[in-house]
Design a protein around this motif. Structure first.
Motif, PDB file in Angstrom:
ATOM      1  N   GLN A   1      25.483  22.202  64.397  1.00  0.00           N
ATOM      2  CA  GLN A   1      24.350  23.239  64.071  1.00  0.00           C
ATOM      3  C   GLN A   1      24.851  24.672  64.695  1.00  0.00           C
ATOM      4  N   GLY A   2      25.850  24.713  65.605  1.00  0.00           N
ATOM      5  CA  GLY A   2      26.208  26.022  66.008  1.00  0.00           C
ATOM      6  C   GLY A   2      25.798  26.275  67.556  1.00  0.00           C
ATOM      7  N   THR A   3      24.870  25.094  67.967  1.00  0.00           N
ATOM      8  CA  THR A   3      24.203  25.566  69.274  1.00  0.00           C
ATOM      9  C   THR A   3      25.389  25.252  70.341  1.00  0.00           C
ATOM     10  N   ALA A   4      25.375  26.460  71.407  1.00  0.00           N
ATOM     11  CA  ALA A   4      26.466  26.284  72.323  1.00  0.00           C
ATOM     12  C   ALA A   4      25.908  25.611  73.678  1.00  0.00           C
ATOM     13  N   TRP A   5      26.358  24.372  73.995  1.00  0.00           N
ATOM     14  CA  TRP A   5      25.941  23.703  74.987  1.00  0.00           C
ATOM     15  C   TRP A   5      26.919  23.991  76.225  1.00  0.00           C
ATOM     16  N   VAL A   6      26.309  24.447  77.369  1.00  0.00           N
ATOM     17  CA  VAL A   6      27.062  24.689  78.727  1.00  0.00           C
ATOM     18  C   VAL A   6      26.859  23.749  79.538  1.00  0.00           C
ATOM     19  N   LEU A   7      27.904  23.101  80.376  1.00  0.00           N
ATOM     20  CA  LEU A   7      28.052  22.380  81.360  1.00  0.00           C
ATOM     21  C   LEU A   7      27.054  22.750  82.373  1.00  0.00           C
ATOM     22  N   HIS A   8      26.188  21.995  82.825  1.00  0.00           N
ATOM     23  CA  HIS A   8      25.254  22.099  83.828  1.00  0.00           C
ATOM     24  C   HIS A   8      25.463  21.496  85.243  1.00  0.00           C
ATOM     25  N   ARG A   9      25.853  20.175  85.026  1.00  0.00           N
ATOM     26  CA  ARG A   9      26.300  19.147  86.208  1.00  0.00           C
ATOM     27  C   ARG A   9      27.152  18.299  85.916  1.00  0.00           C
ATOM     28  N   ARG A  10      28.311  18.094  86.759  1.00  0.00           N
ATOM     29  CA  ARG A  10      29.296  17.210  86.448  1.00  0.00           C
ATOM     30  C   ARG A  10      28.982  16.035  87.162  1.00  0.00           C
ATOM     31  N   ARG A  11      29.304  14.642  86.745  1.00  0.00           N
ATOM     32  CA  ARG A  11      29.256  13.571  87.411  1.00  0.00           C
ATOM     33  C   ARG A  11      27.871  13.207  87.852  1.00  0.00           C
ATOM     34  N   VAL A  12      26.693  13.308  86.989  1.00  0.00           N
ATOM     35  CA  VAL A  12      25.582  12.962  87.529  1.00  0.00           C
ATOM     36  C   VAL A  12      25.461  11.425  88.067  1.00  0.00           C
ATOM     37  N   ASP A  13      24.423  11.468  88.694  1.00  0.00           N
ATOM     38  CA  ASP A  13      23.974  10.140  89.369  1.00  0.00           C
ATOM     39  C   ASP A  13      23.723   9.066  88.426  1.00  0.00           C
ATOM     40  N   LEU A  14      23.822   7.889  88.729  1.00  0.00           N
ATOM     41  CA  LEU A  14      23.664   6.765  87.631  1.00  0.00           C
ATOM     42  C   LEU A  14      22.174   6.627  87.324  1.00  0.00           C
ATOM     43  N   ARG A  15      21.186   7.147  88.130  1.00  0.00           N
ATOM     44  CA  ARG A  15      19.972   6.891  88.187  1.00  0.00           C
ATOM     45  C   ARG A  15      19.387   8.089  87.239  1.00  0.00           C
ATOM     46  N   THR A  16      20.231   9.394  87.385  1.00  0.00           N
ATOM     47  CA  THR A  16      19.789  10.392  86.183  1.00  0.00           C
ATOM     48  C   THR A  16      20.486  10.058  84.962  1.00  0.00           C
ATOM     49  N   VAL A  17      21.334   9.302  84.716  1.00  0.00           N
ATOM     50  CA  VAL A  17      22.120   8.835  83.518  1.00  0.00           C
ATOM     51  C   VAL A  17      20.823   8.010  82.661  1.00  0.00           C
ATOM     52  N   ARG A  18      20.285   7.240  83.595  1.00  0.00           N
ATOM     53  CA  ARG A  18      19.365   6.210  83.020  1.00  0.00           C
ATOM     54  C   ARG A  18      18.105   6.925  82.589  1.00  0.00           C
ATOM     55  N   ARG A  19      17.806   7.906  83.469  1.00  0.00           N
ATOM     56  CA  ARG A  19      16.621   8.737  83.118  1.00  0.00           C
ATOM     57  C   ARG A  19      16.834   9.429  81.610  1.00  0.00           C
TER      58      ARG A  19
END
Length: 109
Positions: free
Chosen positions: A21-39
């Motif tokens: 869709q042309g949306t620009a996504w910018v990297l905010h955090r690298r290697r997030v914690d597994l609990r954050t991934v689940r959430r």
């Protein structure tokens, strides 16, 4: 979704990803914690992208694919809270305005 020349983890900032869709996504955090991934996987408002081929070939996942994706990640995550160096997956959080989030899960070959 555009391809990356390498896993976003190894690219220099700023890391930006353009979707269909042309949306620009910018990297905010690298290697997030597994609990954050689940959430984030459980959050329907968060877009989830699976990237194979060492994390360079991304494709959006569907809502129906999320439980299977979580099962695949949770036992094979090498980021914080995961299985360490033996894992094959790592996740990064991207953001786009206004307030949109994307979980980018990269799987090593």
């Amino acid at each position: 979704m555009e391809l990356f020349p390498a896993n976003p983890d190894s690219l220099h900032d700023p890391v930006t990803l353009l979707d269909e869709q042309g949306t620009a996504w910018v990297l905010h955090r690298r290697r997030v914690d597994l609990r954050t991934v689940r959430r984030l996987i459980k959050d329907a408002a968060t877009q989830v992208v699976w990237a194979d081929m060492g994390g360079i070939r991304p494709h959006p996942t569907t809502e129906a694919e999320r439980p299977t994706l979580w099962d695949r990640i949770r036992n094979d995550y090498r980021g914080p809270g995961g299985s360490g160096s033996t894992g094959r997956c790592v996740a990064h959080e991207f953001r786009a305005e206004p307030g949109h989030r994307m979980l980018y899960v990269a799987e090593d070959c």
